[in-house]
Design a protein around this motif. Structure first.
Motif, PDB file in Angstrom:
ATOM      1  N   VAL A 125      52.703  47.974  43.472  1.00 29.65           N
ATOM      2  CA  VAL A 125      52.049  47.061  42.665  1.00 29.65           C
ATOM      3  C   VAL A 125      50.150  46.667  43.288  1.00 29.65           C
ATOM      4  O   VAL A 125      49.863  46.251  42.173  1.00 29.65           O
ATOM      5  N   GLU A 126      49.549  47.707  43.825  1.00 28.33           N
ATOM      6  CA  GLU A 126      48.504  47.514  44.002  1.00 28.33           C
ATOM      7  C   GLU A 126      48.040  48.239  42.533  1.00 28.33           C
ATOM      8  O   GLU A 126      46.686  48.288  41.874  1.00 28.33           O
ATOM      9  N   PHE A 127      48.799  49.480  42.607  1.00 26.27           N
ATOM     10  CA  PHE A 127      48.552  50.454  41.402  1.00 26.27           C
ATOM     11  C   PHE A 127      48.344  49.513  40.047  1.00 26.27           C
ATOM     12  O   PHE A 127      47.478  48.926  39.542  1.00 26.27           O
ATOM     13  N   LEU A 128      49.669  48.789  39.931  1.00 31.30           N
ATOM     14  CA  LEU A 128      49.374  47.014  38.824  1.00 31.30           C
ATOM     15  C   LEU A 128      48.236  46.791  38.639  1.00 31.30           C
ATOM     16  O   LEU A 128      48.238  46.529  37.681  1.00 31.30           O
ATOM     17  N   LEU A 129      48.140  45.887  39.499  1.00 26.34           N
ATOM     18  CA  LEU A 129      47.697  44.800  39.969  1.00 26.34           C
ATOM     19  C   LEU A 129      46.215  45.626  39.140  1.00 26.34           C
ATOM     20  O   LEU A 129      44.820  45.156  39.139  1.00 26.34           O
ATOM     21  N   SER A 130      45.517  47.007  40.099  1.00 28.64           N
ATOM     22  CA  SER A 130      44.532  47.165  39.500  1.00 28.64           C
ATOM     23  C   SER A 130      43.919  47.461  38.202  1.00 28.64           C
ATOM     24  O   SER A 130      43.226  47.320  37.523  1.00 28.64           O
ATOM     25  N   LEU A 131      45.082  47.854  37.521  1.00 29.96           N
ATOM     26  CA  LEU A 131      45.484  48.435  36.025  1.00 29.96           C
ATOM     27  C   LEU A 131      45.123  47.473  35.416  1.00 29.96           C
ATOM     28  O   LEU A 131      44.339  46.684  34.246  1.00 29.96           O
ATOM     29  N   GLY A 132      45.833  45.693  35.829  1.00 30.87           N
ATOM     30  CA  GLY A 132      45.549  44.946  35.486  1.00 30.87           C
ATOM     31  C   GLY A 132      43.543  44.152  34.730  1.00 30.87           C
ATOM     32  O   GLY A 132      43.546  43.386  34.354  1.00 30.87           O
ATOM     33  N   VAL A 133      43.590  44.368  36.421  1.00 28.63           N
ATOM     34  CA  VAL A 133      42.463  43.901  36.388  1.00 28.63           C
ATOM     35  C   VAL A 133      40.781  44.690  35.850  1.00 28.63           C
ATOM     36  O   VAL A 133      40.073  44.356  35.094  1.00 28.63           O
ATOM     37  N   ALA A 134      41.074  46.265  35.177  1.00 31.33           N
ATOM     38  CA  ALA A 134      40.522  47.195  34.318  1.00 31.33           C
ATOM     39  C   ALA A 134      40.620  46.688  32.894  1.00 31.33           C
ATOM     40  O   ALA A 134      40.279  46.044  32.216  1.00 31.33           O
ATOM     41  N   LEU A 135      41.846  46.210  32.918  1.00 27.39           N
ATOM     42  CA  LEU A 135      42.725  46.148  31.126  1.00 27.39           C
ATOM     43  C   LEU A 135      41.851  45.218  30.973  1.00 27.39           C
ATOM     44  O   LEU A 135      41.447  44.124  29.774  1.00 27.39           O
ATOM     45  N   GLN A 136      41.871  43.668  31.710  1.00 30.66           N
ATOM     46  CA  GLN A 136      41.376  42.170  31.846  1.00 30.66           C
ATOM     47  C   GLN A 136      41.821  41.584  30.279  1.00 30.66           C
ATOM     48  O   GLN A 136      41.652  40.825  29.376  1.00 30.66           O
ATOM     49  N   GLY A 137      43.269  41.604  30.258  1.00 30.68           N
ATOM     50  CA  GLY A 137      43.883  40.956  29.605  1.00 30.68           C
ATOM     51  C   GLY A 137      43.769  42.071  27.746  1.00 30.68           C
ATOM     52  O   GLY A 137      43.798  41.057  27.026  1.00 30.68           O
ATOM     53  N   GLU A 138      43.837  42.999  27.937  1.00 27.41           N
ATOM     54  CA  GLU A 138      43.757  44.039  26.796  1.00 27.41           C
ATOM     55  C   GLU A 138      44.793  43.620  25.949  1.00 27.41           C
ATOM     56  O   GLU A 138      46.054  43.633  26.294  1.00 27.41           O
ATOM     57  N   PRO A 139      44.500  42.864  24.521  1.00 30.19           N
ATOM     58  CA  PRO A 139      46.549  43.000  23.819  1.00 30.19           C
ATOM     59  C   PRO A 139      47.154  43.854  23.443  1.00 30.19           C
ATOM     60  O   PRO A 139      46.659  45.635  23.114  1.00 30.19           O
TER      61      PRO A 139
END
Length: 434
Positions: free
Chosen positions: A343-357
């Motif tokens: 979940v640490e990986f996934l949250l970091s991924l999400g922050v970096a993607l910034q909701g990319e469609p």
């Protein structure tokens, strides 16, 4: 395998590509590593004497059940698994103990396992069933060290950011049963070890700290790791590492001659099974690596950059596609949240993607437990950050607090499988749609 219970979050527009294949791929990865699917081909020949079955790990009870199902002759034994991971066996005793921090039940089980291999002959065979988690489940300290000492060192290692290989190096040199000592105690019986790998590189000495395989690392290596991460050792523990008592059994030790080691399930096998599911759904699948290590949040940033390059530029792959990876990242704990490396990986991924469609992801531990929570991992969608902000949750603050489980659970996007009865490390899948 336990049935998946994928918890969905608030309603959002999802393409058919997203959740279904991601869940199916994770399920396929777990199924590929089920002991009953891969243990029969590696069982030893029927010995002239006794067959003693021993083992430790999150998958060890299910491995024991598979042995019973495929072995027609007499056998006896004892294996230790994590609380909640026991399965019924008729001839092999199953004991449960604590993971990741060891407890008295694990200590007693380790003592009993060591006793079971005493006094054997060359006509006997010891079948050792080892999987991830065995290090914590066999916490038999060397003379001069207490269980409390082992618990303290284990806690410090877990929060230090040390890799699993580094942690297990230290554990081997503080143990009376790991680092080849269990195999040496079984001599002159033949020792056959069946391994389910949960470590990057699939090195046998790192799986459950290698109780039945030779170890080329030294006490000096263990001390260097302790120094590297600034871990303060009790004086009695440091003395064991400096006076030679902690030295492990080396690969050329005569007592290890003739032993067999079989890797029956690995992270690569699980990723290949997941890739087949993706391809059957019409998605190109690319395995980026089965042994990815490093800080989970840094791996998340790197994977986000790769996903964005695919989505925006069609490099190095064309969308739609799936990026798969395995291995074991680390988390240096700085906050007070409820977290795990997936979940640490996934949250970091999400922050970096910034909701990319068009980019969705799933990350989970194949044993069903990420960190110390009974939660395997979570699901990330393009709307994850937007939904978090709507609830007053700052995603970056959650990441800074190591609160991945808290973040995804509030959104309803936690991935809960229950005990999967196997363990081939972490599973990460990033789906990039058009």
């Amino acid at each position: 395998m336990a049935t998946e219970n994928f918890q969905t979050g608030a309603p959002e527009k999802e393409t058919p590509l997203a959740k279904g294949p991601l869940q199916s791929m994770f399920a396929a990865a777990i199924a590929a590593a089920q002991p009953n699917q891969c243990i029969a081909a590696h069982l030893p020949a029927v010995p002239k004497g006794r067959l003693i079955v021993i083992g430790a790990g999150k998958a060890s009870a299910e491995m024991a059940r598979a042995v019973e199902q495929h072995w027609s002759g007499p056998l006896e034994g004892l294996v230790v698994t994590r609380y909640g991971y026991a399965v019924p066996c008729k001839r092999i005793e199953i004991v449960e103990a604590a993971h990741p921090v060891p407890d008295d039940a694990g200590l007693t089980a380790a003592q009993r396992i060591l006793q079971k291999v005493q006094g054997l002959t060359a006509d006997d065979t010891v079948l050792c069933l080892i999987s991830g988690g065995g290090s914590s489940l066999l916490p038999l300290p060397l003379e001069g060290i207490t269980l409390e000492d082992k618990q303290r060192v284990n806690r410090e290692l877990l929060k230090s950011g040390a890799s699993i290989s580094e942690m297990n190096c230290v554990r081997r040199h503080l143990s009376a049963i790991k680092g080849g000592r269990l195999a040496a105690a079984s001599y002159p019986a033949k020792v056959v070890t069946l391994l389910i790998s949960d470590v990057p590189g699939d090195q046998p000495c790192d799986i459950a700290s290698g109780p039945t395989v030779g170890d080329s690392s030294t006490c000096a290596d263990a001390l260097a790791i302790i120094k590297r991460y600034g871990i303060v050792l009790p004086d009695n523990v440091r003395k064991v590492l400096t006076d030679g008592r902690g030295e492990s059994i080396k690969p050329d030790d005569k007592r290890l001659e003739g032993m067999e080691v079989h890797m029956i399930a690995t992270p690569q096998m699980a990723l290949e099974a997941a890739a087949k599911v993706a391809e059957a759904a019409g998605l190109s699948a690319y395995i980026l690596g089965d042994s990815v290590e490093g800080e989970a949040r840094e791996v998340g940033k790197v994977m986000a950059a790769m996903a964005l390059q695919v989505a925006r530029h069609g490099q190095p792959f064309q969308a739609p596609c799936i990026l798969l990876s395995g291995g074991e990242t680390t988390v240096t704990i700085r906050g007070d949240g409820r977290g795990g490396r997936n979940v640490e990986f996934l949250l970091s991924l999400g922050v970096a993607l910034q909701g990319e469609p068009g980019i969705h992801a799933l990350a989970g531990d194949t044993d069903g437990v990420d960190g110390i929570e009974e939660i395997a991992g979570a699901y990330l969608s393009p709307s994850t950050l937007e939904r978090a902000w709507a609830l007053g949750i700052n995603p970056k603050d959650s990441l800074d607090r190591n609160d991945g489980h808290g973040f995804f659970q509030v959104l309803g996007d936690s991935l809960v499988t229950g005990p999967t009865l196997t363990n081939v490390n972490d599973f990460r899948a990033i789906l990039i749609g058009r």
